[in-house]
Design a protein around this motif. Structure first.
Motif, PDB file in Angstrom:
ATOM      1  N   ASP A 142     -10.067   6.401  -2.992  1.00 24.33           N
ATOM      2  CA  ASP A 142      -9.958   5.921  -3.953  1.00 24.33           C
ATOM      3  C   ASP A 142     -11.039   5.154  -4.112  1.00 24.33           C
ATOM      4  O   ASP A 142     -10.592   3.677  -4.734  1.00 24.33           O
ATOM      5  N   PRO A 143     -12.564   5.136  -3.507  1.00 26.77           N
ATOM      6  CA  PRO A 143     -13.168   3.567  -3.578  1.00 26.77           C
ATOM      7  C   PRO A 143     -13.451   2.972  -4.461  1.00 26.77           C
ATOM      8  O   PRO A 143     -13.052   1.832  -5.073  1.00 26.77           O
ATOM      9  N   ASP A 190      -9.589   1.554  -6.241  1.00 23.88           N
ATOM     10  CA  ASP A 190      -8.804   0.692  -5.696  1.00 23.88           C
ATOM     11  C   ASP A 190      -9.956  -0.501  -5.435  1.00 23.88           C
ATOM     12  O   ASP A 190      -9.614  -1.432  -5.816  1.00 23.88           O
ATOM     13  N   ARG A 193      -9.127  -1.601  -9.245  1.00 21.37           N
ATOM     14  CA  ARG A 193      -8.226  -2.644  -9.767  1.00 21.37           C
ATOM     15  C   ARG A 193      -7.776  -3.696  -9.037  1.00 21.37           C
ATOM     16  O   ARG A 193      -7.053  -4.547  -9.289  1.00 21.37           O
ATOM     17  N   GLU A 194      -8.529  -3.874  -7.240  1.00 19.45           N
ATOM     18  CA  GLU A 194      -8.200  -5.041  -7.334  1.00 19.45           C
ATOM     19  C   GLU A 194      -9.572  -6.289  -8.124  1.00 19.45           C
ATOM     20  O   GLU A 194      -8.693  -7.536  -8.172  1.00 19.45           O
ATOM     21  N   THR A 243     -16.813  -3.297   4.455  1.00 21.58           N
ATOM     22  CA  THR A 243     -17.008  -3.888   3.111  1.00 21.58           C
ATOM     23  C   THR A 243     -17.039  -4.820   2.942  1.00 21.58           C
ATOM     24  O   THR A 243     -17.413  -6.093   1.388  1.00 21.58           O
ATOM     25  N   SER A 277     -12.548   4.344   4.394  1.00 22.20           N
ATOM     26  CA  SER A 277     -13.087   4.461   2.764  1.00 22.20           C
ATOM     27  C   SER A 277     -14.113   5.329   3.307  1.00 22.20           C
ATOM     28  O   SER A 277     -14.642   5.691   4.377  1.00 22.20           O
ATOM     29  N   HIS A 291       0.954  -1.046  -0.117  1.00 23.38           N
ATOM     30  CA  HIS A 291      -0.312   0.319  -0.456  1.00 23.38           C
ATOM     31  C   HIS A 291       0.910   1.231  -0.118  1.00 23.38           C
ATOM     32  O   HIS A 291       2.002   1.200   0.440  1.00 23.38           O
ATOM     33  N   ASP A 292       0.315   2.416  -0.640  1.00 23.73           N
ATOM     34  CA  ASP A 292       1.244   3.595  -0.897  1.00 23.73           C
ATOM     35  C   ASP A 292       1.299   4.136   0.167  1.00 23.73           C
ATOM     36  O   ASP A 292       1.913   4.982   0.852  1.00 23.73           O
ATOM     37  N   ARG A 295     -17.285  -6.165  -8.331  1.00 19.09           N
ATOM     38  CA  ARG A 295     -16.208  -6.993  -7.552  1.00 19.09           C
ATOM     39  C   ARG A 295     -16.614  -8.581  -7.062  1.00 19.09           C
ATOM     40  O   ARG A 295     -16.265  -8.669  -7.210  1.00 19.09           O
ATOM     41  N   GLN A 299      -8.916   3.104   1.451  1.00 23.47           N
ATOM     42  CA  GLN A 299      -9.083   3.294   0.252  1.00 23.47           C
ATOM     43  C   GLN A 299      -9.906   4.647   0.153  1.00 23.47           C
ATOM     44  O   GLN A 299     -11.195   4.791  -0.222  1.00 23.47           O
ATOM     45  N   GLN A 346     -19.091   2.370   0.786  1.00 23.60           N
ATOM     46  CA  GLN A 346     -18.773   1.176   0.352  1.00 23.60           C
ATOM     47  C   GLN A 346     -19.558   0.588   1.059  1.00 23.60           C
ATOM     48  O   GLN A 346     -20.319  -0.858   0.350  1.00 23.60           O
TER      49      GLN A 346
END
Length: 363
Positions: free
Chosen positions: A158-159, A162, A165-166, A214, A239, A145-146, A305, A156, A243
Motif C-alpha cells: 500500500d505505497p 505506507d 505513515r512514514e 525509492t 512495491s 514489519h507485519d 515524503r 510496501q 514509487q
C-alpha cells in the motif's frame, strides 16, 4: 581520521581476502547512513561501503539487506554487482564502525535530466521487469514489519498509505521543532494525500509488485558513454513501480541538485520511453492512462515524503552538535572530511529553500 579509516579498510580487505595485496584506498562519498571508499583490490576497482544506520529500521541487518537487494537486481545489468558483505567486521585493528559491503565500482557522472531521462527510463524498466524470486525463507524484523516478501525484502503493498505513515513519524519526531507554520501546512497536505490514497485504492488493485529503489535522485545514477546505472539500494522495497517513477519526476527530487522541473511534454516522453523499454524487455506494458494516473498519485505522495524529510532534517542540521554532519552523499576534492562539510552546507541550503517554498512545491 581519513588516514586511520584508510588503514582500517586496507587491513580488513587483506584479512577478508577482498584484496590480493595492499592497494590504494580513497574517499568517494559519505552520508549519515553510509560512507563509500574506492579500493584497488588487484581484481579491479571496488567500492567499499561502511554502514552507520538504517532508514528502514533494520538495525545491524541493514548492510546484509542491501547486499541481498543487489543480488536480486544484479541480473538487470544496470546496478552494481555485490562481491562480499560482513555485518560485524571486528576481526582487525583499527576497528571499522559498522557493517561493510564490497561492490562493483561503476564510473560515470550524475544524471542530466535534459539529456539522460530516457536512459533512466530504460534503467527502471530493466529493474522493474525482473521476476521476484519466491519460495525462499521469509525475512522478518520482529515488531517492525507485519510481513516481508519471500525474497527477503520489506513490502510496501500500500505505497500511499505506507508513505503517509512514514511521513507522520518524521513530522512528529521533534516536538520542540520551531517551524510550526511549515508543520501545519504539511499536516494539511498529509490529510490530502491520505484521502487521495483511499480514493485511488481501486486504481492500484491487483497491481503487480516489483523491486523499487525509492531514492532515485540524479546523484544516484552514474552515466557514461559505455553504461548507465542506478546505485545506492539501501532503501529498496517490494512495491509498485510508480514509487520510482513518481520519485524521479517529483520536483523535490529534480531540484535537489539541479534547477530542472519536468514539464508536461518531458514527463510524457519519460513515461513513453519507459513503456517502450518494458516492451523491448518482453515485459507487460501497462495501459497508458492507468500508468499516467498511478504515477501522478505517487508524484503527489513523494512530495509529502520529501518535504517531511526536509522538515525533520532541518532540525537535525541546525542543532549545534550537528555541525559538519551529513545526511546526503557528497564528493570531496581533497578528503572525506571536506566532502562531508561541503555536502552539509549544500543540503541545509536546499532544505531551507524547500521549506521556504512549501506552498510553491505543493501548488
Amino acid at each position: 581520521m581519513d588516514e586511520a579509516r584508510q588503514e582500517a579498510i586496507r587491513n580488513y580487505c587483506l584479512h577478508a581476502g577482498w584484496m590480493r595485496f595492499p592497494g590504494g584506498v580513497s574517499f568517494l562519498a559519505a552520508g549519515e547512513y553510509n560512507e563509500n571508499w574506492l579500493v584497488e583490490t588487484g581484481q579491479g576497482l571496488r567500492v567499499f561501503r561502511i554502514n552507520h544506520g538504517s532508514q528502514l529500521g533494520l538495525g545491524e541487518s541493514q548492510i546484509a539487506y542491501e547486499h541481498r537487494v543487489l543480488e536480486l537486481v544484479g541480473a538487470s545489468g544496470v546496478t552494481p554487482l555485490p562481491y562480499g558483505v560482513d555485518p560485524h567486521p571486528q576481526a582487525v585493528e583499527p576497528a571499522l564502525p559498522g557493517g561493510v559491503l564490497l561492490m562493483e565500482y561503476i564510473p560515470g557522472a550524475p544524471l542530466d535530466y535534459t539529456r539522460d531521462a530516457g536512459r533512466a527510463a530504460r534503467i527502471f524498466a530493466a529493474v522493474h521487469s525482473l521476476p521476484v524470486p519466491c519460495g525462499e525463507e521469509t525475512h522478518k524484523i520482529p515488531g517492525l514489519h507485519d510481513h516481508a516478501a519471500p525474497c527477503g525484502l520489506v513490502v510496501q503493498a500500500d505505497p500511499v498509505g505506507d508513505i503517509v505513515r512514514e511521513c507522520e513519524g518524521m513530522l512528529a519526531r521533534f516536538s520542540d521543532h520551531p517551524r510550526k507554520e511549515v508543520l501545519a501546512r504539511l499536516l494539511r497536505y498529509r490529510d490530502e494525500v491520505a484521502r487521495m490514497g483511499e480514493d485511488t485504492r481501486p486504481l492500484f488493485a491487483g497491481e503487480p509488485l516489483c523491486i523499487v529503489n525509492t531514492e532515485v535522485n540524479s546523484g544516484n545514477f552514474l552515466i557514461s558513454d559505455q553504461r548507465a546505472a542506478l546505485v545506492d539500494w539501501e532503501k529498496a522495497v517490494l512495491s509498485c513501480r510508480h514509487q520510482d517513477l513518481g520519485h524521479f519526476l517529483a520536483a523535490t527530487t529534480t531540484l535537489w541538485k539541479t534547477d530542472y522541473v519536468f514539464d508536461a511534454q518531458a514527463r510524457a516522453g519519460f513515461l513513453r520511453e519507459y513503456c517502450h523499454a518494458l516492451y523491448a524487455a518482453g515485459a507487460a506494458v501497462p495501459p497508458w492512462d492507468m500508468l499516467d494516473a498511478q504515477t501522478r498519485v505517487l508524484e503527489r505522495t513523494i512530495l509529502l515524503r520529501g518535504l517531511s524529510w526536509c522538515y525533520m532534517a532541518w532540525y537535525e542540521y541546525t542543532r549545534p552538535e550537528q555541525s559538519g554532519h551529513s545526511i546526503e552523499s557528497g564528493h570531496s576534492v581533497k578528503n572525506g572530511q571536506a566532502g562531508r562539510a561541503l555536502t552539509h552546507a549544500h543540503t541545509l541550503a536546499t532544505i531551507e529553500r524547500y521549506l521556504d517554498g512549501v506552498e510553491w512545491l505543493l501548488r
